[in-house]
Design a protein around this motif. Structure first.
Motif, PDB file in Angstrom:
ATOM      1  N   GLU A   1      27.551  10.703 103.468  1.00 55.70           N
ATOM      2  CA  GLU A   1      28.379  11.880 103.146  1.00 55.70           C
ATOM      3  C   GLU A   1      29.859  11.518 103.241  1.00 55.70           C
ATOM      4  OE1 GLU A   1      27.383  15.868 104.320  1.00 55.70           O
ATOM      5  OE2 GLU A   1      25.280  15.328 104.624  1.00 55.70           O
TER       6      GLU A   1
ATOM      7  N   GLY B   1      28.720   5.237 107.223  1.00 57.71           N
ATOM      8  CA  GLY B   1      29.926   6.053 107.452  1.00 57.71           C
ATOM      9  C   GLY B   1      29.592   7.337 108.183  1.00 57.71           C
TER      10      GLY B   1
ATOM     11  N   MET C   1      30.030  -1.191 106.210  1.00 58.36           N
ATOM     12  CA  MET C   1      29.098  -0.816 105.143  1.00 58.36           C
ATOM     13  C   MET C   1      29.107  -1.863 104.022  1.00 58.36           C
ATOM     14  SD  MET C   1      30.994   2.426 103.314  1.00 58.36           S
ATOM     15  CE  MET C   1      31.516   3.366 104.715  1.00 58.36           C
TER      16      MET C   1
ATOM     17  N   LEU D   1      34.365  14.909 109.388  1.00 57.79           N
ATOM     18  CA  LEU D   1      35.532  14.149 108.955  1.00 57.79           C
ATOM     19  C   LEU D   1      35.737  14.230 107.456  1.00 57.79           C
ATOM     20  CD1 LEU D   1      34.684  10.972 111.074  1.00 57.79           C
ATOM     21  CD2 LEU D   1      35.868  13.022 111.807  1.00 57.79           C
TER      22      LEU D   1
ATOM     23  N   GLN E   1      26.384  14.842 110.209  1.00 56.28           N
ATOM     24  CA  GLN E   1      25.132  14.895 109.438  1.00 56.28           C
ATOM     25  C   GLN E   1      23.978  14.248 110.195  1.00 56.28           C
ATOM     26  OE1 GLN E   1      27.793  12.827 107.604  1.00 56.28           O
ATOM     27  NE2 GLN E   1      28.770  14.832 107.544  1.00 56.28           N
TER      28      GLN E   1
ATOM     29  N   ASP F   1      28.779   2.887 111.470  1.00 66.03           N
ATOM     30  CA  ASP F   1      30.208   3.152 111.239  1.00 66.03           C
ATOM     31  C   ASP F   1      30.973   1.961 111.786  1.00 66.03           C
ATOM     32  OD1 ASP F   1      31.698   6.042 110.532  1.00 66.03           O
ATOM     33  OD2 ASP F   1      32.992   4.599 111.549  1.00 66.03           O
TER      34      ASP F   1
HETATM   35  C1  LIG Z   1      35.490  10.487 105.503  1.00 63.40           C
HETATM   36  S1  LIG Z   1      34.676   9.885 106.939  1.00 63.40           S
HETATM   37  C2  LIG Z   1      33.089  10.680 106.792  1.00 63.40           C
HETATM   38  C3  LIG Z   1      32.352  10.688 108.089  1.00 63.40           C
HETATM   39  C4  LIG Z   1      31.091  11.534 108.153  1.00 63.40           C
HETATM   40  N1  LIG Z   1      30.128  11.142 107.152  1.00 63.40           N
HETATM   41  C5  LIG Z   1      31.431  12.988 108.057  1.00 63.40           C
HETATM   42  O1  LIG Z   1      31.268  13.579 106.961  1.00 63.40           O
HETATM   43  O2  LIG Z   1      31.859  13.578 109.056  1.00 63.40           O
HETATM   44  C6  LIG Z   1      34.347   8.185 106.513  1.00 63.40           C
HETATM   45  C7  LIG Z   1      33.727   7.384 107.648  1.00 63.40           C
HETATM   46  O3  LIG Z   1      33.508   6.049 107.185  1.00 63.40           O
HETATM   47  C8  LIG Z   1      33.884   5.140 108.213  1.00 63.40           C
HETATM   48  N2  LIG Z   1      34.241   3.865 107.568  1.00 63.40           N
HETATM   49  C9  LIG Z   1      35.375   3.545 106.891  1.00 63.40           C
HETATM   50  N3  LIG Z   1      35.306   2.291 106.398  1.00 63.40           N
HETATM   51  C10 LIG Z   1      34.098   1.800 106.803  1.00 63.40           C
HETATM   52  C11 LIG Z   1      33.449   0.547 106.627  1.00 63.40           C
HETATM   53  N4  LIG Z   1      34.012  -0.455 105.924  1.00 63.40           N
HETATM   54  N5  LIG Z   1      32.219   0.380 107.173  1.00 63.40           N
HETATM   55  C12 LIG Z   1      31.624   1.361 107.895  1.00 63.40           C
HETATM   56  N6  LIG Z   1      32.207   2.584 108.091  1.00 63.40           N
HETATM   57  C13 LIG Z   1      33.430   2.788 107.552  1.00 63.40           C
HETATM   58  C14 LIG Z   1      35.030   5.823 108.948  1.00 63.40           C
HETATM   59  O4  LIG Z   1      35.183   5.315 110.262  1.00 63.40           O
HETATM   60  C15 LIG Z   1      34.574   7.287 108.908  1.00 63.40           C
HETATM   61  O5  LIG Z   1      33.791   7.585 110.017  1.00 63.40           O
END
Ligand SMILES: C[S@@+](CC[C@H](N)C(=O)[O-])C[C@H]1O[C@@H](n2cnc3c(N)ncnc32)[C@H](O)[C@@H]1O
Length: 245
Positions: A109, A42, A93, A14, A48, A64
């Motif tokens: 990541e 996340g 998070m 993502l 990863q 997540d």
């Molecule tokens: C840019 S994506 C990166 C995902 C993964 N690390 C990758 O590289 O494929 C950001 C991730 O953070 C999660 N996310 C967004 N806000 C969040 C929050 N407040 N708490 C936990 N996860 C969150 C989203 O659902 C998403 O899966």
């Protein structure tokens, strides 16, 4: 189905990144410690998480706030026979629950920016044991004076984005030693991430011709990809490996 999720749920990752970059960062972490407990924030659909699980003996808690991504990760873990070492956690998070024992390693990541660089590093430091490590990739400026177009884009997308030196200085002032950092190669954007994103837009577009919101989303994602094509030498994702001191 949520439009954003429909675009991204079919993708392996993502955000920009690759198995090779995750392994590079892991090798760097191993110069400090052998990870046994990893807290990943996340995690999305687990790009990863799976690399870390396959290449360590660690127990991984993958957090997540979007449950459908976690279901995808759980299925991947099941297929790979790694469910016992991957525990998914639906939550924010911003409010990570404190573990009984602090973690050896925190992995993030493409998502620390959601908490904000300084706020995130400060808060996550509390979950790390002394000498523990945080490894994260973060959009960063690669030159001192970027062009106006990427400046305008990132001012909207991530106003707090800084250069590598400034990020390292901030990390040190927050109680970390900078062990390593490296810039992710452009193939992590173009081949690993944007190529899949382009395919998704191509597949979805005919179904959404009359959907204004969908078309706006497709156009903004395409503009982002064009920007990287043109100015990708001015900004990039940087992996930072920091040790709590
Ligand atoms: C840019 S994506 C990166 C995902 C993964 N690390 C990758 O590289 O494929 C950001 C991730 O953070 C999660 N996310 C967004 N806000 C969040 C929050 N407040 N708490 C936990 N996860 C969150 C989203 O659902 C998403 O899966």
């Amino acid at each position: 189905m949520n439009l954003f999720f429909e675009v991204f749920s079919e993708m392996d990752r993502l955000a920009p990144g690759s198995e090779a970059s995750t392994l590079n960062a892991l090798q760097s972490v191993r110069e400090i410690l052998e990870p046994m407990d990893i807290f990943e924030i996340g995690c999305g659909s687990g790009a990863q998480t799976m690399v870390l699980a396959k290449n360590t003996r660690a127990n991984i808690t993958a957090l997540d706030n979007h449950a459908p991504y976690l279901r995808i990760l759980e299925n991947k873990a099941l297929d790979a026979g790694l469910s016992e070492r991957i525990q998914t956690l639906e939550g924010s998070m911003f409010e990570p629950s404190c573990p009984l024992d602090p973690y050896d390693v925190i992995w993030a990541e493409g998502c620390l920016y959601i908490m904000g660089f300084e706020k995130g590093l400060l808060q996550l430091r509390e979950l790390l044991r002394e000498g523990g490590v945080i490894a994260f990739s973060e959009a960063s400026w690669l030159i001192d004076s970027p062009s106006s177009e990427p400046l305008a884009f990132w001012k909207q997308a991530y106003p707090g984005m800084c250069g590598i030196e400034e990020n390292c200085r901030k990390a040190e002032s927050l109680g970390y030693k900078v062990h390593d950092h490296f810039v992710l190669p452009s193939s992590d954007w173009e081949d690993e991430y944007y190529a899949q994103l382009k395919d998704r837009i191509k597949t979805m577009r005919p179904r959404f011709v009359r959907n204004r919101k969908a078309n706006q989303l497709f156009l903004s994602l395409e503009a982002e990809m064009k920007l990287y094509q043109r100015y990708g030498c001015e900004y990039g994702y940087v992996f930072y490996i920091l040790q709590k001191v």
